[in-house]
Design an enzyme around this catalytic site. Structure first.
Site, mmCIF file in Angstrom:
data_model
loop_
_atom_site.group_PDB
_atom_site.id
_atom_site.type_symbol
_atom_site.label_atom_id
_atom_site.label_comp_id
_atom_site.label_asym_id
_atom_site.label_seq_id
_atom_site.Cartn_x
_atom_site.Cartn_y
_atom_site.Cartn_z
ATOM 1 N N LYS A 37 0.844 -1.194 0.000
ATOM 2 C CA LYS A 37 0.000 0.000 0.000
ATOM 3 C C LYS A 37 0.882 1.248 0.000
ATOM 4 O O LYS A 37 2.098 1.182 0.222
ATOM 5 C CB LYS A 37 -0.907 0.002 1.231
ATOM 6 N N TYR A 256 16.653 29.497 9.052
ATOM 7 C CA TYR A 256 15.476 30.181 9.582
ATOM 8 C C TYR A 256 15.415 30.067 11.108
ATOM 9 O O TYR A 256 15.746 29.037 11.689
ATOM 10 C CB TYR A 256 14.195 29.563 9.014
#
Length: 354
Positions: A37, A256
């Site tokens: 999956k 950042y």
């Protein structure tokens, strides 16, 4: 696998086959349905299915995945964990000869209303403690009788799912096993219960079908065991390129939010990979990274397209290969430093770079 960004995902099918052989050794009396999956956890669903030539069947979560496998030429049995959601879905299950997991009473209603002359195999999925998909214990007898009476159902099996198999000694494991064993004996049913962790820990060794997932892709399903200790080989290697080396001064900030401050004059490398490529945004300072086959660490906040790495003591040049996980660096180690799990990292990288 086509690549649309500078980072690359390399899939080692020989390692995949090695990991499959570990499943065969651990569950020699069971048939094996690899769980493919979510695009085989980011590894390429069709490629993985075609490579696992010794599999007895496959398992996916959604109907659309199973149809893609059929249309891709996969003829082995395919179990669909979410089953079907409506009349159209049921008709597709029948058309493509799929094996749905029946986990809701209304799905039995739809089966009873079907007027087809064809027949399918199915699973009755029981909620023995996971609390996700599965009929309640007080509904099992009625659900089983209704399904067993249908001409549409050729072979009916019993399925459940462990909630805490990654923790071998969790009390719920044995509770689920005892509940499931009692039901399997009551109905003399074909059985499937074990995921990767359940297979390795032999929580229910006498089942007909096992469902390996993460272990096939070379990551550990257990809390306190590494993939190496379990003789599993990494299948996905995520790499990028060192694109800049900055000579930074003591006290200079990197990235950042000023989360990293250089403790001394030092070289800082910039790598062209970020969260847009599936690298975890919440990876902590100190997350391991391999630069030019040398172990170093992430510094500063992960950006969309780049990360910064500590190059003190590292022999490196622009253009060098950087491994984020794979052959040299286990994905589990990166996941542990990212408040995540290997499943998520592999899926995200596969989606971003497919």
């Amino acid at each position: 696998m086509s690549i649309h960004r500078s980072a690359t995902c390399t899939i080692d099918l020989a390692a995949l086959q090695h990991n499959f052989q570990q499943v065969k050794q651990l569950a020699p009396e069971s048939r094996i349905m690899p769980v493919i999956k979510a695009n085989a956890y980011g590894h390429g669903m069709l490629e993985v299915a075609r490579a696992l030539t010794d599999a007895d069947g496959f398992a996916v979560a959604q109907l659309v995945e199973a149809i893609e496998l059929r249309e891709g030429g996969i003829e082995l049995p395919i179990s669909v964990f979410q089953g079907f959601q409506n009349v159209l879905g049921l008709s597709q299950v029948i058309e493509y000869e799929l094996r749905p997991a029946i986990s809701q009473i209304w799905q039995i209603d739809l089966l009873e209303q079907s007027r087809t002359d064809q027949s399918i195999d199915a699973w009755l999925k029981i909620n023995t403690g996971m609390g996700r998909l599965g009929v309640r214990l007080d509904e099992v007898d009625t659900a089983w009788q209704r399904l067993a009476s249908l001409d549409l159902i050729r072979q009916l099996g019993l399925m459940t799912h462990f909630a805490n198999a990654d923790d071998v000694h969790h009390v719920s494991n044995q509770q689920q096993v005892e509940c499931f064993r009692e039901l399997a004996e009551r109905y003399d049913a074909e059985t499937s219960i074990s995921n990767s962790a359940g297979i390795i820990s032999a929580l229910y060794p006498q089942q007909d079908w096992v469902r390996p997932g993460i272990m096939l892709y070379g990551a550990s399903p257990l809390l306190h065991k590494t993939a190496r200790q379990l003789n599993l080989q990494p299948v996905m290697t995520l790499q990028a390129e060192l694109i800049a080396i900055n000579q930074c001064r003591r006290g200079q900030h990197v990235g950042y939010g000023y989360q990293w401050e250089c403790p001394e004059d030092m070289p800082v490398g910039i790598v062209n990979i970020g969260y847009a490529d599936g690298y975890p945004r919440h990876a902590e300072n100190g997350t391991p990274v391999i630069v030019n086959q040398q172990l170093t660490r992430l510094i500063g906040r992960v950006s969309m397209d780049s990360i910064a790495v500590d190059l003190r003591g590292i022999q490196a040049s622009c253009g060098d290969c950087v491994e984020l996980w794979g052959q040299q660096l286990p994905v589990d180690e990166v996941a542990n430093k990212s408040s995540s799990i290997s499943y998520e990292l592999l899926c995200n990288a596969g989606i971003a770079l497919a």
